[in-house]
Design a protein around this motif. Structure first.
Motif, mmCIF file in Angstrom:
data_model
loop_
_atom_site.group_PDB
_atom_site.id
_atom_site.type_symbol
_atom_site.label_atom_id
_atom_site.label_comp_id
_atom_site.label_asym_id
_atom_site.label_seq_id
_atom_site.Cartn_x
_atom_site.Cartn_y
_atom_site.Cartn_z
ATOM 1 N N TRP A 1 0.772 -1.242 0.014
ATOM 2 C CA TRP A 1 -0.001 -0.187 -0.027
ATOM 3 C C TRP A 1 0.876 1.213 0.029
ATOM 4 O O TRP A 1 1.957 1.349 0.556
ATOM 5 C CB TRP A 1 -0.824 -0.051 1.207
ATOM 6 C CG TRP A 1 -1.825 -0.974 1.310
ATOM 7 C CD1 TRP A 1 -1.703 -2.278 1.651
ATOM 8 C CD2 TRP A 1 -3.151 -1.040 0.871
ATOM 9 N NE1 TRP A 1 -2.940 -3.066 1.542
ATOM 10 C CE2 TRP A 1 -3.942 -2.154 1.241
ATOM 11 C CE3 TRP A 1 -4.060 -0.074 0.452
ATOM 12 C CZ2 TRP A 1 -5.227 -2.553 0.785
ATOM 13 C CZ3 TRP A 1 -5.294 -0.290 0.043
ATOM 14 C CH2 TRP A 1 -5.924 -1.394 0.437
ATOM 15 N N SER A 2 0.294 2.141 -0.473
ATOM 16 C CA SER A 2 1.058 3.597 -0.485
ATOM 17 C C SER A 2 1.128 4.042 0.956
ATOM 18 O O SER A 2 0.123 3.685 1.666
ATOM 19 C CB SER A 2 0.458 4.598 -1.582
ATOM 20 O OG SER A 2 -0.896 4.865 -1.090
ATOM 21 N N TYR B 1 3.004 3.521 3.481
ATOM 22 C CA TYR B 1 2.605 2.254 4.396
ATOM 23 C C TYR B 1 3.801 1.689 4.868
ATOM 24 O O TYR B 1 3.948 0.694 4.945
ATOM 25 C CB TYR B 1 2.058 1.467 3.604
ATOM 26 C CG TYR B 1 0.849 0.601 4.635
ATOM 27 C CD1 TYR B 1 0.317 1.203 5.894
ATOM 28 C CD2 TYR B 1 0.507 -0.797 4.328
ATOM 29 C CE1 TYR B 1 -0.583 0.576 6.662
ATOM 30 C CE2 TYR B 1 -0.269 -1.320 5.160
ATOM 31 C CZ TYR B 1 -0.836 -0.919 6.245
ATOM 32 O OH TYR B 1 -1.914 -1.473 7.015
ATOM 33 N N SER C 1 -5.686 -7.048 2.092
ATOM 34 C CA SER C 1 -6.374 -7.057 3.303
ATOM 35 C C SER C 1 -6.868 -8.503 3.652
ATOM 36 O O SER C 1 -7.092 -9.181 2.668
ATOM 37 C CB SER C 1 -7.355 -6.136 3.235
ATOM 38 O OG SER C 1 -6.896 -4.876 3.365
ATOM 39 N N GLU D 1 -15.267 -0.833 1.614
ATOM 40 C CA GLU D 1 -15.115 -0.090 2.723
ATOM 41 C C GLU D 1 -16.613 0.690 3.090
ATOM 42 O O GLU D 1 -16.918 0.967 4.246
ATOM 43 C CB GLU D 1 -14.138 0.977 2.924
ATOM 44 C CG GLU D 1 -12.813 0.234 2.457
ATOM 45 C CD GLU D 1 -12.288 -0.333 3.793
ATOM 46 O OE1 GLU D 1 -12.420 0.116 4.796
ATOM 47 O OE2 GLU D 1 -11.301 -1.061 3.731
ATOM 48 N N TRP E 1 -8.648 5.914 6.002
ATOM 49 C CA TRP E 1 -8.016 5.125 7.022
ATOM 50 C C TRP E 1 -7.247 5.459 7.965
ATOM 51 O O TRP E 1 -6.419 6.782 7.878
ATOM 52 C CB TRP E 1 -7.179 4.284 6.097
ATOM 53 C CG TRP E 1 -7.830 3.264 5.202
ATOM 54 C CD1 TRP E 1 -8.958 2.446 5.521
ATOM 55 C CD2 TRP E 1 -7.658 3.057 3.911
ATOM 56 N NE1 TRP E 1 -9.465 1.690 4.347
ATOM 57 C CE2 TRP E 1 -8.634 2.130 3.342
ATOM 58 C CE3 TRP E 1 -6.732 3.481 2.803
ATOM 59 C CZ2 TRP E 1 -8.755 1.407 1.994
ATOM 60 C CZ3 TRP E 1 -6.858 3.055 1.500
ATOM 61 C CH2 TRP E 1 -7.821 2.043 1.219
ATOM 62 N N ASP F 1 -3.574 7.028 7.626
ATOM 63 C CA ASP F 1 -3.423 7.926 6.456
ATOM 64 C C ASP F 1 -3.786 9.341 7.150
ATOM 65 O O ASP F 1 -3.290 10.397 6.866
ATOM 66 C CB ASP F 1 -4.244 7.407 5.448
ATOM 67 C CG ASP F 1 -3.731 6.462 4.722
ATOM 68 O OD1 ASP F 1 -2.727 5.755 5.359
ATOM 69 O OD2 ASP F 1 -4.058 6.071 3.541
ATOM 70 N N TRP G 1 -9.470 -3.661 10.078
ATOM 71 C CA TRP G 1 -9.024 -4.411 8.970
ATOM 72 C C TRP G 1 -7.515 -4.854 9.277
ATOM 73 O O TRP G 1 -7.020 -4.010 10.015
ATOM 74 C CB TRP G 1 -8.977 -3.864 7.550
ATOM 75 C CG TRP G 1 -8.770 -2.475 7.398
ATOM 76 C CD1 TRP G 1 -9.672 -1.376 7.673
ATOM 77 C CD2 TRP G 1 -7.574 -1.846 7.718
ATOM 78 N NE1 TRP G 1 -8.986 -0.437 7.562
ATOM 79 C CE2 TRP G 1 -7.596 -0.359 7.640
ATOM 80 C CE3 TRP G 1 -6.328 -2.264 7.522
ATOM 81 C CZ2 TRP G 1 -6.765 0.513 7.979
ATOM 82 C CZ3 TRP G 1 -5.387 -1.479 7.656
ATOM 83 C CH2 TRP G 1 -5.413 0.062 7.784
ATOM 84 N N ASP H 1 -3.933 -6.007 7.160
ATOM 85 C CA ASP H 1 -3.313 -5.914 5.898
ATOM 86 C C ASP H 1 -2.110 -7.057 6.207
ATOM 87 O O ASP H 1 -1.338 -7.268 7.264
ATOM 88 C CB ASP H 1 -2.545 -4.763 5.495
ATOM 89 C CG ASP H 1 -3.655 -3.694 5.044
ATOM 90 O OD1 ASP H 1 -4.787 -4.120 4.708
ATOM 91 O OD2 ASP H 1 -3.363 -2.589 5.151
ATOM 92 N N TYR I 1 -0.145 3.398 11.955
ATOM 93 C CA TYR I 1 -0.785 2.004 12.080
ATOM 94 C C TYR I 1 -0.479 1.270 13.288
ATOM 95 O O TYR I 1 0.705 1.219 13.495
ATOM 96 C CB TYR I 1 -0.765 1.364 10.582
ATOM 97 C CG TYR I 1 -1.770 2.331 9.737
ATOM 98 C CD1 TYR I 1 -2.919 2.009 9.557
ATOM 99 C CD2 TYR I 1 -1.167 2.819 8.857
ATOM 100 C CE1 TYR I 1 -3.807 2.577 8.691
ATOM 101 C CE2 TYR I 1 -1.922 3.709 7.785
ATOM 102 C CZ TYR I 1 -3.173 3.546 7.714
ATOM 103 O OH TYR I 1 -3.875 4.235 6.847
#
Ligand code: SPD
Length: 368
Positions: free
Chosen positions: A36-37, A39, A84, A184, A242, A245, A274, A276, A312
């Protein structure tokens, strides 16, 4: 409700390959990662390359659907991918991942056992993957702008902020972004209406579609990564996004000293949680290198640094004491036990329901 990470964050643009290998290193070992970007910490890949001599090609995406299309096409070209958990479960059934050889992952026991038990719902025996980071899908907002358009009593801890037409029609003056993610947004709309976010009843999705069609004219755009910089610059005032983010947006604004503040809320009605997952595609060419990277990420210090950087939560229990207090104690990143009771996880839905969700969401995003 949020703090400032106190470091600058570098955005990885979607679809771009970052040339992260040290120019001096002529390595024959390579590793292709698709994550993911926004991340990973800014030095994670460079540190891994320096420690192992492996050259990394690191590409980014911002949608499970995009990753899934690559995986199902047969030859993704990647050695490590990060779906995910709900998407991963379907991809496991489609046979796209290798089973992990846990004897090659000696630090596996660092992973939180309760979480691993929960993840068995998606992957029995945790055979194909382990969690990288986890988070929630909630609302990021600029309190000054929201108060300007909705007044001091703005319902910032409720989905009313974006699903009540009265509110979103006013907020559209300062800009509202929604994730471009059917998996989502549809569950959030269902939950807002008091329905099961994992409903398998087609009629429920019709109701969610009707709700979204009403608010649609007031949504500035659907996109799953652009909202970070737009929130940080004050170009939008609300984003359904998210957790990490949004918190990165908050940090970028703080660093820029541009007078913008950004907060993250997990709405009182509840929100999606969620996970990942790190997995190796069956057709990976560089499997030893993939294990080297998985082992690198299982080190508590490495994943704690990443967690500190991207805001995160880490699933590595040995890393949690190493995570900065401001991150560990942030209820937007590590929800309180009370907030956790209101979180739902995403179920693996029957393919016909997935099709209903995707069709409805396309109608919403295209307006047709
Ligand atoms: N910028 C990193 C975003 C990570 C989002 N993970 C997606 C979870 C979807 N359920």
């Amino acid at each position: 409700m949020i703090r400032h990470l106190g470091k600058s964050l570098i955005a990885a643009s979607i679809g771009c390959t970052m040339a992260l290998s040290p120019a001096t290193m002529a390595s024959e070992k390579t590793l292709n990662i698709y994550n993911w970007s926004d991340y990973i910490a800014e030095d994670t890949i460079a540190n891994f390359e320096a420690e192992t001599g492996i050259d990394v090609r690191y590409d980014v995406f911002d949608s499970n659907e995009v990753l899934e299309a690559k995986l199902l096409s047969g030859k993704s070209g990647y050695d490590i991918v990060v779906p995910s958990s709900d998407f991963m479960a379907k991809q496991i059934k489609a046979g796209v991942f290798k089973e992990l050889d846990k004897s090659k992952l000696p630090q596996w026991s660092n992973l939180d056992t309760e979480l691993m038990a929960l993840l068995e719902t998606y992957d029995e025996g945790n055979k194909h993957a382990f969690p990288y980071l986890w988070g929630t899908t909630g609302i990021g907002y600029n309190p000054d702008l929201v108060n300007k358009y909705l007044g001091e009593d703005a319902p910032t801890s409720s989905w009313d902020l974006v699903f009540d037409v009265n509110n979103i029609s006013k907020l559209s003056q300062c800009g509202v972004a929604f994730l471009n993610a059917p998996s989502e947004i549809m569950p959030a709309a269902l939950r807002y209406m008091g329905l099961d976010p994992n409903s398998v009843n087609k009629a429920d999705y019709k109701k969610a579609e009707e709700l979204l069609m009403k608010v649609r004219p007031h949504i500035t755009y659907f996109h799953s990564s652009r909202y970070i910089s737009d929130l940080a610059n004050g170009d939008i005032c609300v984003a359904v996004g998210w957790s990490g983010d949004v918190l990165q947006a908050s940090d970028r604004a703080y660093e820029a000293e541009n007078g913008v503040t950004v907060e993250y809320t997990i709405p009182d009605e509840g929100a999606g949680m969620w996970f990942d997952m790190l997995a190796i595609p069956k057709d990976a060419d560089n499997v030893d290198e993939a294990y080297a990277f998985l082992n690198y990420l299982l080190q508590p210090e490495v994943i704690a640094d990443i967690s500190n950087y991207v805001a995160y939560a880490s699933p590595n229990k040995e890393s949690v004491p190493l995570v900065d207090e401001e991150i560990r104690e942030n209820p937007g990143i590590y929800p309180t036990e009370a907030a956790k009771k209101n979180l739902y996880v995403f179920s693996v839905l029957p393919p016909k329901i997935d099709r209903v969700i995707n069709r409805s969401f396309t109608k919403v995003t295209t307006g047709q």
